[in-house]
Design a protein around this motif. Structure first.
Motif, PDB file in Angstrom:
ATOM      1  N   GLN A  48      -1.334   0.414   5.474  1.00 41.92           N
ATOM      2  CA  GLN A  48      -2.550   0.056   4.747  1.00 41.92           C
ATOM      3  C   GLN A  48      -2.348   0.185   3.233  1.00 41.92           C
ATOM      4  N   GLN A  73      -2.527  -6.452  -2.671  1.00 39.29           N
ATOM      5  CA  GLN A  73      -3.793  -7.003  -3.144  1.00 39.29           C
ATOM      6  C   GLN A  73      -4.005  -6.736  -4.621  1.00 39.29           C
ATOM      7  N   GLU A  74      -3.565  -5.546  -5.068  1.00 42.86           N
ATOM      8  CA  GLU A  74      -3.696  -5.192  -6.485  1.00 42.86           C
ATOM      9  C   GLU A  74      -2.833  -6.085  -7.374  1.00 42.86           C
ATOM     10  N   GLN A 124      -0.442  -2.836   1.947  1.00 42.00           N
ATOM     11  CA  GLN A 124      -1.339  -3.979   1.839  1.00 42.00           C
ATOM     12  C   GLN A 124      -2.218  -3.871   0.596  1.00 42.00           C
ATOM     13  N   LYS A 125      -2.667  -2.664   0.287  1.00 44.63           N
ATOM     14  CA  LYS A 125      -3.496  -2.449  -0.890  1.00 44.63           C
ATOM     15  C   LYS A 125      -2.711  -2.751  -2.166  1.00 44.63           C
ATOM     16  N   TRP A 126      -1.451  -2.306  -2.218  1.00 40.03           N
ATOM     17  CA  TRP A 126      -0.620  -2.593  -3.394  1.00 40.03           C
ATOM     18  C   TRP A 126      -0.459  -4.089  -3.581  1.00 40.03           C
TER      19      TRP A 126
END
Length: 412
Positions: A403, A410-411, A406-408
């Motif tokens: 997770q 998106q950033e 995935q966040k990285w």
């Protein structure tokens, strides 16, 4: 991720479809490529007797093969990320074909080294582009696709003991020439794959241009991504040294420790490698279900007791432990590749070349170092010491969660 307006609905649907026929063919080509590569360590017991080579010289042969492949794989991946080259695949296997013929008839140690360099060149070209084909044919099932592709390679490696027992022992060094037919078959299959690859590039040209444009605007890798890549490479280091030691030298240990014949020792090694091939296949789907970090961490942790005990138990138990170790450890093989690809999206070839190529490179350095240790001390001492290498796998618990990755992304 949204598609550009110029891309047709048909192209979008095709991109999301898992092309199992392409995956199975590229997986078969991976099997053939790695089976040819596996001929080199499979010939070690033959060369040790026929040419009187030392363990250090055998390590140098493995070093030459693996280092050429490992150094060039990331380079090939980097170049083809910018400009894909579909027909590099059959060209690479043609180089391998030449190397196999050279090795079969090489009259000296130097000529064998030169021949395996050609095999290494072919492998360096094949692996990044083969991984890209698997990615392009994956649709939405990337873990499964990468497992199908990688299990082909590991199955090819697992055939090495059978190659030794059935072909190289009765036919000797020249028996390797039969694998020129295997290379020729791979070339023909890869011509078909190259044509499909070329057509897919034409269909997805707008998407590729957009991704390349976005990638060129991005800054360098963040500190978090670099640290995670460093941890992945350390895990590959531990796994590769262990597998290199077992693949190249365990047959000698089994002959010495259990008084086995060459053929009997190859059955032990076959059990280790074929179990690893099964582990590779199941690793991708398990990671898709439970998470890549969890799969990598658990597989490294569960390997430790078996790898440490293998040299100290009776032959029957060692046989069972070898299968368990091979299966558990190799469940993370394809998963580490996908993990790296998702850490640095858009660099499929580079990350494949770095992770798989590094595995070969670490195995190359390990082959020379472990061969030297066996000459300096004993084969038993060397095999006992490498059982502790999977302890480095505990570093897997420091990896970011799926997770978080995935966040990285998106950033960025």
């Amino acid at each position: 991720m949204g598609q550009p307006a110029t891309v047709s609905a048909k192209t979008t649907k095709t991109a999301d479809t898992t092309m199992f026929n392409i995956l199975f063919i590229i997986g078969l080509c991976h099997l053939l490529n790695d089976a040819i590569q596996a001929v080199v360590p499979a010939m070690f017991p033959i060369l040790e007797k026929s040419m009187g080579l030392s363990f250090t010289q055998l390590g140098i042969i493995a070093f030459s093969l693996n280092m050429v492949s490992s150094v060039l794989q990331p380079v090939v991946g980097f170049v083809t990320d910018k400009r894909p080259m579909p027909f590099a695949l059959p060209i690479g296997l043609t180089l391998t074909l030449g190397g196999v013929l050279g090795m079969a008839f090489a009259p000296s140690f130097g000529m064998i080294v030169l021949s395996v360099i050609f095999i290494g060149l072919g492998s360096a070209i094949f692996h990044p582009e083969g991984s890209r084909v698997a990615f392009m044919a994956a649709g939405k099932r990337r873990g499964l696709a990468q497992s199908i592709y990688q299990v082909g390679g590991n199955t090819g490696q697992a055939l090495a003991p059978l190659i030794t027992a059935l072909i190289l022992v009765p036919l000797g060094q020249q028996g390797a020439s039969w694998f020129s037919l295997v290379a020729a078959l791979a070339v023909l299959l890869l011509i078909y794959i190259a044509n499909w690859y070329k057509q897919r590039l034409v269909e997805n040209l707008p998407i590729i241009k957009k991704k390349n444009s976005m990638s060129s605007k991005k800054a360098g890798l963040s500190k978090k991504v670099k640290q995670s890549l460093f941890l992945i490479l350390l895990l590959i280091f531990a796994r590769s040294w262990y597998i290199s030691g077992m693949t190249n030298f365990y047959a000698f240990f089994a002959i010495e420790e259990y008084s086995l014949t060459i053929k009997e020792s190859q059955l032990f090694l076959f059990a280790f490698l074929i179990a690893g091939a099964f582990g590779t296949f199941f690793g991708g789907p398990l990671a898709d279900r439970f998470g890549k970090k969890k799969l990598i961490s658990v597989s490294m942790l569960l390997t430790i007791p078996f790898s440490i005990l293998i040299p100290f138990v009776p032959s029957f138990i060692a046989f069972i432990f070898l299968m368990l170790t091979g299966f558990i450890l190799m469940t993370n093989f394809s998963v580490t590749v996908v993990f790296a690809q998702e850490l640095v999206p858009g660099k499929i070839g580079t990350m494949s070349g770095l992770t798989v190529g590094l595995a070969f490179g670490m195995g190359a350095i390990g082959s020379v170092g472990l061969g030297y240790l066996a000459d300096l001390f004993s084969m038993s001492a060397m095999v006992s010491s490498i059982g502790f290498l999977p302890l480095l796998g505990l570093l897997a618990f420091l990896l970011p969660s799926d997770q978080m990755v995935q966040k990285w992304n998106q950033e960025n």
